[in-house]
Design a protein around this motif. Structure first.
Motif, PDB file in Angstrom:
ATOM      1  N   ASP A 155     -52.385  13.546  12.215  1.00  0.00           N
ATOM      2  CA  ASP A 155     -51.459  14.525  11.621  1.00  0.00           C
ATOM      3  C   ASP A 155     -50.416  13.761  10.799  1.00  0.00           C
ATOM      4  O   ASP A 155     -49.207  13.935  10.958  1.00  0.00           O
ATOM      5  N   LEU A 156     -50.932  12.919   9.921  1.00  0.00           N
ATOM      6  CA  LEU A 156     -50.078  12.105   9.043  1.00  0.00           C
ATOM      7  C   LEU A 156     -49.264  12.983   8.099  1.00  0.00           C
ATOM      8  O   LEU A 156     -49.811  13.831   7.394  1.00  0.00           O
ATOM      9  N   HIS A 157     -47.964  12.805   8.116  1.00  0.00           N
ATOM     10  CA  HIS A 157     -47.066  13.395   7.122  1.00  0.00           C
ATOM     11  C   HIS A 157     -45.782  12.582   7.136  1.00  0.00           C
ATOM     12  O   HIS A 157     -45.642  11.654   7.946  1.00  0.00           O
ATOM     13  N   ILE A 158     -44.840  12.915   6.262  1.00  0.00           N
ATOM     14  CA  ILE A 158     -43.669  12.031   6.122  1.00  0.00           C
ATOM     15  C   ILE A 158     -42.832  11.958   7.384  1.00  0.00           C
ATOM     16  O   ILE A 158     -42.116  10.993   7.588  1.00  0.00           O
ATOM     17  N   GLY A 159     -42.937  12.976   8.256  1.00  0.00           N
ATOM     18  CA  GLY A 159     -42.174  12.931   9.499  1.00  0.00           C
ATOM     19  C   GLY A 159     -42.857  12.075  10.545  1.00  0.00           C
ATOM     20  O   GLY A 159     -42.259  11.160  11.111  1.00  0.00           O
ATOM     21  N   SER A 160     -44.143  12.348  10.775  1.00  0.00           N
ATOM     22  CA  SER A 160     -44.840  11.657  11.870  1.00  0.00           C
ATOM     23  C   SER A 160     -44.964  10.156  11.630  1.00  0.00           C
ATOM     24  O   SER A 160     -44.885   9.361  12.548  1.00  0.00           O
ATOM     25  N   MET A 161     -45.151   9.761  10.365  1.00  0.00           N
ATOM     26  CA  MET A 161     -45.378   8.337  10.068  1.00  0.00           C
ATOM     27  C   MET A 161     -44.154   7.475  10.350  1.00  0.00           C
ATOM     28  O   MET A 161     -44.288   6.273  10.579  1.00  0.00           O
ATOM     29  N   ASN A 162     -42.982   8.090  10.348  1.00  0.00           N
ATOM     30  CA  ASN A 162     -41.770   7.321  10.642  1.00  0.00           C
ATOM     31  C   ASN A 162     -41.257   7.564  12.061  1.00  0.00           C
ATOM     32  O   ASN A 162     -40.173   7.111  12.418  1.00  0.00           O
ATOM     33  N   ALA A 163     -42.046   8.310  12.859  1.00  0.00           N
ATOM     34  CA  ALA A 163     -41.638   8.586  14.244  1.00  0.00           C
ATOM     35  C   ALA A 163     -42.646   7.927  15.197  1.00  0.00           C
ATOM     36  O   ALA A 163     -43.130   6.833  14.933  1.00  0.00           O
ATOM     37  N   GLY A 164     -43.011   8.606  16.282  1.00  0.00           N
ATOM     38  CA  GLY A 164     -43.884   7.995  17.291  1.00  0.00           C
ATOM     39  C   GLY A 164     -45.327   7.808  16.850  1.00  0.00           C
ATOM     40  O   GLY A 164     -46.051   6.984  17.394  1.00  0.00           O
ATOM     41  N   MET A 165     -45.773   8.586  15.864  1.00  0.00           N
ATOM     42  CA  MET A 165     -47.166   8.488  15.438  1.00  0.00           C
ATOM     43  C   MET A 165     -47.441   7.174  14.700  1.00  0.00           C
ATOM     44  O   MET A 165     -48.337   6.444  15.044  1.00  0.00           O
ATOM     45  N   LYS A 166     -46.708   6.924  13.659  1.00  0.00           N
ATOM     46  CA  LYS A 166     -46.802   5.720  12.793  1.00  0.00           C
ATOM     47  C   LYS A 166     -48.067   5.670  11.940  1.00  0.00           C
ATOM     48  O   LYS A 166     -48.013   5.864  10.747  1.00  0.00           O
TER      49      LYS A 166
ATOM     50  N   ASN B 122     -52.067   2.832  15.458  1.00  0.00           N
ATOM     51  CA  ASN B 122     -51.055   2.975  16.507  1.00  0.00           C
ATOM     52  C   ASN B 122     -51.440   4.081  17.489  1.00  0.00           C
ATOM     53  O   ASN B 122     -51.283   3.929  18.706  1.00  0.00           O
ATOM     54  N   VAL B 123     -51.962   5.192  16.957  1.00  0.00           N
ATOM     55  CA  VAL B 123     -52.395   6.288  17.835  1.00  0.00           C
ATOM     56  C   VAL B 123     -53.583   5.830  18.685  1.00  0.00           C
ATOM     57  O   VAL B 123     -53.637   6.087  19.894  1.00  0.00           O
ATOM     58  N   MET B 124     -54.507   5.108  18.071  1.00  0.00           N
ATOM     59  CA  MET B 124     -55.653   4.579  18.826  1.00  0.00           C
ATOM     60  C   MET B 124     -55.179   3.606  19.918  1.00  0.00           C
ATOM     61  O   MET B 124     -55.701   3.602  21.034  1.00  0.00           O
ATOM     62  N   SER B 125     -54.166   2.801  19.585  1.00  0.00           N
ATOM     63  CA  SER B 125     -53.630   1.826  20.554  1.00  0.00           C
ATOM     64  C   SER B 125     -53.052   2.518  21.781  1.00  0.00           C
ATOM     65  O   SER B 125     -53.140   2.011  22.900  1.00  0.00           O
ATOM     66  N   LYS B 126     -52.451   3.694  21.577  1.00  0.00           N
ATOM     67  CA  LYS B 126     -51.920   4.443  22.721  1.00  0.00           C
ATOM     68  C   LYS B 126     -53.032   4.728  23.730  1.00  0.00           C
ATOM     69  O   LYS B 126     -52.854   4.555  24.932  1.00  0.00           O
ATOM     70  N   PHE B 127     -54.177   5.166  23.214  1.00  0.00           N
ATOM     71  CA  PHE B 127     -55.288   5.497  24.120  1.00  0.00           C
ATOM     72  C   PHE B 127     -55.861   4.254  24.787  1.00  0.00           C
ATOM     73  O   PHE B 127     -56.305   4.303  25.930  1.00  0.00           O
ATOM     74  N   LEU B 128     -55.844   3.117  24.068  1.00  0.00           N
ATOM     75  CA  LEU B 128     -56.278   1.858  24.684  1.00  0.00           C
ATOM     76  C   LEU B 128     -55.385   1.525  25.873  1.00  0.00           C
ATOM     77  O   LEU B 128     -55.862   1.140  26.943  1.00  0.00           O
TER      78      LEU B 128
ATOM     79  N   GLY C  72     -44.456  -1.460  22.598  1.00  0.00           N
ATOM     80  CA  GLY C  72     -43.951  -0.173  23.048  1.00  0.00           C
ATOM     81  C   GLY C  72     -44.488   0.946  22.180  1.00  0.00           C
ATOM     82  O   GLY C  72     -44.678   0.778  20.970  1.00  0.00           O
ATOM     83  N   PHE C  73     -44.751   2.090  22.817  1.00  0.00           N
ATOM     84  CA  PHE C  73     -45.251   3.264  22.093  1.00  0.00           C
ATOM     85  C   PHE C  73     -44.411   4.464  22.493  1.00  0.00           C
ATOM     86  O   PHE C  73     -44.057   4.611  23.659  1.00  0.00           O
ATOM     87  N   THR C  74     -44.142   5.323  21.514  1.00  0.00           N
ATOM     88  CA  THR C  74     -43.308   6.484  21.835  1.00  0.00           C
ATOM     89  C   THR C  74     -44.046   7.784  21.539  1.00  0.00           C
ATOM     90  O   THR C  74     -44.945   7.818  20.695  1.00  0.00           O
ATOM     91  N   ASP C  75     -43.645   8.835  22.252  1.00  0.00           N
ATOM     92  CA  ASP C  75     -44.275  10.136  22.039  1.00  0.00           C
ATOM     93  C   ASP C  75     -43.322  11.076  21.313  1.00  0.00           C
ATOM     94  O   ASP C  75     -42.249  10.664  20.850  1.00  0.00           O
ATOM     95  N   SER C  76     -43.681  12.328  21.238  1.00  0.00           N
ATOM     96  CA  SER C  76     -42.918  13.277  20.417  1.00  0.00           C
ATOM     97  C   SER C  76     -41.633  13.748  21.075  1.00  0.00           C
ATOM     98  O   SER C  76     -40.798  14.374  20.436  1.00  0.00           O
ATOM     99  N   LEU C  77     -41.473  13.480  22.376  1.00  0.00           N
ATOM    100  CA  LEU C  77     -40.247  13.886  23.048  1.00  0.00           C
ATOM    101  C   LEU C  77     -39.373  12.681  23.378  1.00  0.00           C
ATOM    102  O   LEU C  77     -38.467  12.756  24.212  1.00  0.00           O
ATOM    103  N   GLY C  78     -39.689  11.544  22.756  1.00  0.00           N
ATOM    104  CA  GLY C  78     -38.855  10.359  22.946  1.00  0.00           C
ATOM    105  C   GLY C  78     -39.259   9.484  24.112  1.00  0.00           C
ATOM    106  O   GLY C  78     -38.600   8.485  24.401  1.00  0.00           O
TER     107      GLY C  78
ATOM    108  N   GLY D   7     -47.019  -1.231  26.612  1.00  0.00           N
ATOM    109  CA  GLY D   7     -48.432  -1.598  26.583  1.00  0.00           C
ATOM    110  C   GLY D   7     -48.611  -3.068  26.296  1.00  0.00           C
ATOM    111  O   GLY D   7     -47.687  -3.741  25.841  1.00  0.00           O
ATOM    112  N   ASN D   8     -49.844  -3.585  26.551  1.00  0.00           N
ATOM    113  CA  ASN D   8     -50.090  -5.010  26.320  1.00  0.00           C
ATOM    114  C   ASN D   8     -51.158  -5.285  25.268  1.00  0.00           C
ATOM    115  O   ASN D   8     -51.571  -6.408  25.066  1.00  0.00           O
TER     116      ASN D   8
END
Ligand SMILES: [Zn+2]
Length: 426
Positions: A299-310, A314-320, A368-374, A379-380
């Protein structure tokens, strides 16, 4: 006479052999992960005429015009992100068919993405402008879900206009552009009625294409469980699957059975991380209890790319870091999304398919990884995009692994094929 004939034939046969075995590019010695073809091993990948020409134990250097050593790295099909917003450049403020979107090439290749699907930024009325403005000009392959709202994701209440939700016109557009349009989308709908969902499903039925649902405001009048257990058809996609509004876990932290029932029915669950649609409180217990995403998307857009999504990696790394294996993560970022959008010519390294290839590295360390609620997850491991090949050409090279040492170069200007070097002003 016989000797003369042999003499005459020799150079021709040599020539034939040479063209038959010559690759334009060989990615050498990487760990290939190609889930569709069941390959998970060290292989050399040969590319010829913009296509995957070989995935073999060993391709000799002499058979390649260009060899790039990717030892210790992971070679995968080009990543496929089925939830992005790419309708930039219209000048519309605060709208996804405007300033909230991004031009894809500036964001895709650097995160190993070679195909994006725009998730409903345009509707049937403004799709031609989107196509002309972005799709036809991008080096990234851009496909699209068309919004059920004729004017797409314009700001200021445009998406709430039920009058502008025309299933026939929307389906007709898909028939006009079958190579680009992969399905239909409803998003951000706030009303208590099922109208938006019903209309988009109608378009889907007419054109026989899947729909992607962003459920908008979650309202008791139209409960989410009803959406995935009865409204949607097998193959339809529920995006933002780890948003906090979805009833997902019972009091003891187990995944509610209706979600597995929906999966069994063939409903597709997609990440669609975005700016406000991914929370660890949902994702971590859900993954632990086997409720995995069918596809990983940004869900790339100007908001998500500068927040927890990146970005995608980065999103794939969260699942790893949540505990999924790398092949599992790659499956859900390549072959699964290709199947979901009915583009099975993409998402694999099948011989003869277009040479869209990603080269990733898993970095070990403290991240470190962040979600939508902060919320923060430590992670390693982190996926890094080293090299992106789109249509057989290197379009991203983080550490210059495709290049020669500067003091060994004798040619200082690229010749016929573009290799990523910017044109020089003369
Ligand atoms: Zn979106």
């Amino acid at each position: 006479m016989r000797y003369l004939l042999a003499f005459l034939l020799l150079p021709i046969s040599l020539l034939a052999q040479e063209t038959a075995t010559k690759y334009d590019l060989v990615l050498k010695g990487g760990n290939v992960i190609d889930p569709h073809n069941g390959v998970q091993a060290v292989r050399d990948v040969g590319i010829r005429d913009h296509k995957i020409a070989a995935v073999e134990n060993h391709i000799p250097d002499s058979a390649a015009t260009k060899v790039i050593s990717v030892k210790g790295m992971f070679v995968t099909p080009g990543l496929l992100d089925i939830h992005t917003h790419d309708y930039a450049g219209t000048g519309l403020r605060g709208a996804y068919d405007g300033d909230n979107s991004v031009y894809p090439d500036g964001f895709t290749f650097r995160s190993c993405v070679t195909t994006v699907v725009d998730a409903g930024s345009s509707g049937w009325k403004n799709f031609p402008d989107f196509k002309d403005r972005v799709i036809d000009r991008a080096k990234t392959r851009v496909l699209a879900f068309i919004n059920i709202v004729g004017n797409g994701m314009g700001g200021g209440g445009v998406e709430q206009n039920v009058e502008d939700m025309d299933p026939e016109a929307t389906a007709a557009l898909a028939k006009k552009y079958p190579d680009i349009i992969v399905g239909f989308k409803t998003a951000h709908f706030e009303g208590p009625e099922w109208t938006a969902v019903d209309r988009v499903l109608n378009a889907g039925k007419i054109a026989q294409l899947p729909v992607m649902i962003d459920f908008g405001r979650f309202r008791p009048e139209r409960p989410y469980p009803e959406l995935v257990t009865s409204k949607l058809r097998p193959g339809d996609i529920s995006t933002h699957m780890y948003i906090d509004f979805i009833p997902m876990l019972d009091a003891t932290g187990n995944v509610l059975p209706y979600l597995f029932d929906a999966k069994k029915r063939g409903i597709i669950f997609d990440v669609g991380h975005g700016g406000g649609s991914f929370v660890f409180n949902q994702a971590i217990p859900a993954v632990k209890h086997g409720f995995l995403p069918d596809s990983i998307s940004t869900d790339l857009h100007i908001g998500s790319m500068n927040a927890g999504m990146k970005n995608m990696t980065n999103v794939m790394s969260k699942f790893l870091n949540i505990g999924m294996t790398l092949p599992d993560v790659i499956l859900r970022s390549t072959w699964n999304p290709a199947k979901e959008i009915h583009h099975e010519e993409l998402g694999s390294l099948t011989l003869g398919s277009v040479a869209d290839v990603s080269v990733l590295r898993v970095e070990k360390g403290k991240f470190g990884f962040t979600d939508s609620l902060g919320g923060r997850l430590e992670g390693n491991k982190k996926l890094v995009c080293e090299l992106t090949v789109r249509d057989g050409l290197v379009v991203w090279d983080l550490n210059g692994i495709s290049r020669e040492p500067w003091n060994k170069r004798t040619v200082f200007r690229p010749n016929s094929t573009w290799d990523g070097t910017l044109p020089t002003r003369r």
